[in-house]
Design an enzyme around this catalytic site. Structure first.
Site, PDB file in Angstrom:
ATOM      1  N   GLU A 157      82.330  22.156 -16.433  1.00  0.00           N
ATOM      2  CA  GLU A 157      83.465  23.076 -16.538  1.00  0.00           C
ATOM      3  C   GLU A 157      83.638  23.909 -15.259  1.00  0.00           C
ATOM      4  O   GLU A 157      83.854  25.113 -15.310  1.00  0.00           O
ATOM      5  CB  GLU A 157      83.297  23.989 -17.755  1.00  0.00           C
ATOM      6  CG  GLU A 157      83.376  23.238 -19.073  1.00  0.00           C
ATOM      7  CD  GLU A 157      83.345  24.144 -20.278  1.00  0.00           C
ATOM      8  OE1 GLU A 157      84.079  23.871 -21.242  1.00  0.00           O
ATOM      9  OE2 GLU A 157      82.587  25.135 -20.267  1.00  0.00           O
ATOM     10  N   GLU A 233      83.868  17.640 -25.070  1.00  0.00           N
ATOM     11  CA  GLU A 233      83.400  18.670 -26.000  1.00  0.00           C
ATOM     12  C   GLU A 233      84.498  18.918 -27.036  1.00  0.00           C
ATOM     13  O   GLU A 233      85.488  19.589 -26.743  1.00  0.00           O
ATOM     14  CB  GLU A 233      83.057  19.979 -25.282  1.00  0.00           C
ATOM     15  CG  GLU A 233      81.846  19.899 -24.380  1.00  0.00           C
ATOM     16  CD  GLU A 233      81.468  21.246 -23.780  1.00  0.00           C
ATOM     17  OE1 GLU A 233      81.945  22.288 -24.299  1.00  0.00           O
ATOM     18  OE2 GLU A 233      80.708  21.256 -22.800  1.00  0.00           O
TER      19      GLU A 233
END
Length: 587
Positions: A157, A233
């Site tokens: 991320e 995710e």
């Protein structure tokens, strides 16, 4: 060979749909790995994903640990024996609600490291040495070497943090140079600035989200038309902070969102399939404003995450809803869920031994450090625990406020040996009306650290206290006594009944069992502290909740007598004891 194309993935020439679930080896004990992996297979998954936390494996510079809970080789072997493919995310940074996002605390004490997660030479030098140790351990587990690891992550991320895409390319190059030859990927939110800041040309980009799969995949396709739709995710639950409400997600809502991902032709990784526990001091923290780093919010000990496989490894209503969805996309029917190990019967354990921290602090601390201003935990060389800072305020002088700047994270303030107040980060920062006699007044601050921030601009969270003032005047001439906590019961505790006087108290009792079994420890009447069982730290407790019980895994126990130690920082009940319960209470 495992290959990536716009149409999807193939393994040895056959198409494969990735139905993956996150399970972190470091949040579950090794003896429990086969059971948890079996539950993932029973849900209908064909793959397991895990992060690799740098700070777990390199607790101090050049000191590496790949044993016990940190035995990554054993875990990956267990995933293959369970019949699962594997995705590994060995980034220097992992987030994961984990202490400092997986970055070692000691990076913050190195003056040569000027910035994290970028092309800072001091930081990259540590990363390269870490990769020299880590990546050769992963290479044999790749599908290209006869193993089951399909892909590895470049960074985690990164689009939520920075724009140094050269840093990402550098990490990818380091992986290739050290033998990683499976596909590399990045994972980010689906917005354009996440993807443009966090992806790397030539390597797979994936997206993270909890709902609206169609929109997320459309945004991914607009920027990366040659990448298949992958939700790395899928947030099917969430985590908790101390003092907040327990977060849950309705099974039917999560199952509908999962079905939307798969119906769109997407590949998925459930985050989390099984959450586990933030043992010891490994729980991280967030800030309510990730941009400014303000309003600190530490994460609780449990990482149950409202996942389909709960903290103890049991199947839930969400598990059954997911199994029904996944069965429509899996290759054949899944096996049946595995039974749970037995539970300890409910009961009470009296804690009859005790000793005051201040009576043994010289045994537990490596010795006092003297400095003009309070040194940080990092400067004192400890990851987490307590530091007793002391100085003398010259007098005589009238009553003025004693204020603290840069507190991380909680301090008991003592004036001439008496407790004068408890201060907290982002809350009360001063004790009013502290008077000083002619001979001066001794001021002490017992500072406790909570988790380091794991996400956003608060990353690189230093612990301790920056400055203490009496009225407008900075206090100097400090001594600091550090006591590291978390990894093993403190040694040298002369158990007696030393609970009279100020300051925290250690309490000891014994649990007798015929055979090891799971349990849940509750501490009604206690306030805040730490619990150890046979020297293993279960984690922190705090009466502000939402978590009220600590999961006690069966591998920590042995037949016969087992030691329980509690360090209470504030106030223990009149008759100290802990309860064994047969169900969790997470809020």
């Amino acid at each position: 060979m495992f290959r990536v194309s716009p149409e999807g993935f193939s393994l040895d020439g056959r198409p494969v749909r990735l139905l993956s679930g996150a399970m972190h080896y470091f949040r579950t004990l090794p003896e429990q790995w086969p059971h948890r992996l079996g539950q993932l297979r029973a849900m209908g998954l064909n793959c397991v994903e895990t992060y690799v936390p740098w700070n777990l494996h390199e607790p101090r510079p050049g000191v590496h640990d790949f044993s016990g809970t940190a035995d990554l080789d054993r875990f990956l072997t267990a995933t293959r024996e369970a019949g699962l493919h594997a995705i590994v995310r060995p980034s220097p940074y992992i987030c994961a609600e984990w202490e400092n996002g997986g970055l070692p605390w000691w990076l913050l004490s190195d003056p040569g490291v000027r910035a994290l997660r970028c092309q800072d030479p001091g930081y990259l030098a540590h990363v390269e040495r870490w990769f020299d140790e880590l990546l050769p351990r992963l290479v044999p587990h790749q599908v290209t070497h006869g193993g089951n690891v399909l892909m590895m992550q470049i960074e985690n991320e990164y689009g939520s943090y920075g724009t140094d895409t050269g840093y990402l390319r550098h990490l990818a190059r380091l992986a290739r140079e050290r033998g990683v030859d499976v596909p590399l990927f990045t994972s980010d939110g689906p917005d354009d600035f996440f993807l443009t800041g966090g992806s790397v040309p030539g390597h797979l980009a994936t997206v993270n989200f909890g709902s609206r799969a169609g929109e997320a995949f459309e945004r991914l396709a607009a920027l990366r038309p040659d990448d298949p739709p992958v939700c790395m995710e899928f947030w099917c639950g969430w985590f908790d902070h101390w003092g907040d409400d327990h977060v849950v997600r309705a099974p039917e809502d999560a199952a509908a969102a999962l079905d939307e991902i798969l119906a769109a032709g997407g590949h998925v990784n459930l985050y989390m399939a099984h959450g586990g526990t933030n043992f010891a001091t490994w729980a991280g923290a967030n800030t309510k404003d990730p941009v400014t780093g303000e309003r600190y919010a530490p994460t609780v000990t449990s990482y149950d995450y409202d996942a389909p496989v709960d903290e103890r490894g049991g199947v839930t209503e969400k598990f059954r809803a997911f199994r029904e969805v996944l069965s429509r996309y899996a290759d054949g029917p899944p096996p049946e869920p595995l039974p749970l190990p037995p539970l300890l019967p409910p009961g009470r354990v009296e804690l009859t031994g005790s000793v005051r921290l201040f009576d043994v602090i010289d045994r537990l601390s490596p010795g006092p450090t003297c400095a003009p201003e309070p040194p940080s935990f990092e400067e004192l060389g400890i990851a987490h625990g307590l530091v007793l800072y002391e100085t003398t305020v010259p007098g005589p002088r009238g009553p003025y406020p004693l204020s603290v700047q840069g507190l991380a994270d909680r301090a008991h303030v003592f004036v001439d040996g008496r407790l004068a107040g408890v201060l907290e980060r982002d809350a009360a920062d001063q004790v009013p009306d502290v008077a000083v006699g002619a001979s001066g007044t001794r001021v002490g601050l017992l500072v406790e650290s909570m988790g380091r921030v794991n996400y956003g601009m608060g990353l690189g969270d230093r612990k301790g206290v920056r400055r203490v003032l009496h009225t407008q005047q900075a206090l100097h001439g400090w001594t600091a006594r550090p006591v590291e906590l978390g990894h093993g019961t403190p040694d040298g505790l002369p158990w007696g009944t030393g609970d009279a006087g100020p300051g925290p108290v250690f309490h000891q009792g014994h649990l007798d069992v015929a055979e090891p079994a799971d349990g849940y420890l509750a501490l009604p009447g206690w306030t805040k502290g730490y619990v150890w069982v046979n020297g293993f730290c279960l984690g922190r407790y705090w009466d502000r909740g939402p978590q009220r019980t600590l999961y006690l895994p069966w591998p920590l126990l042995r037949p016969g007598r087992n030691e329980i130690v509690v360090l209470e920082l504030d106030a223990a009940p009149a008759h100290p004891s802990v309860e064994l319960r047969d169900a969790p209470e997470l809020g």
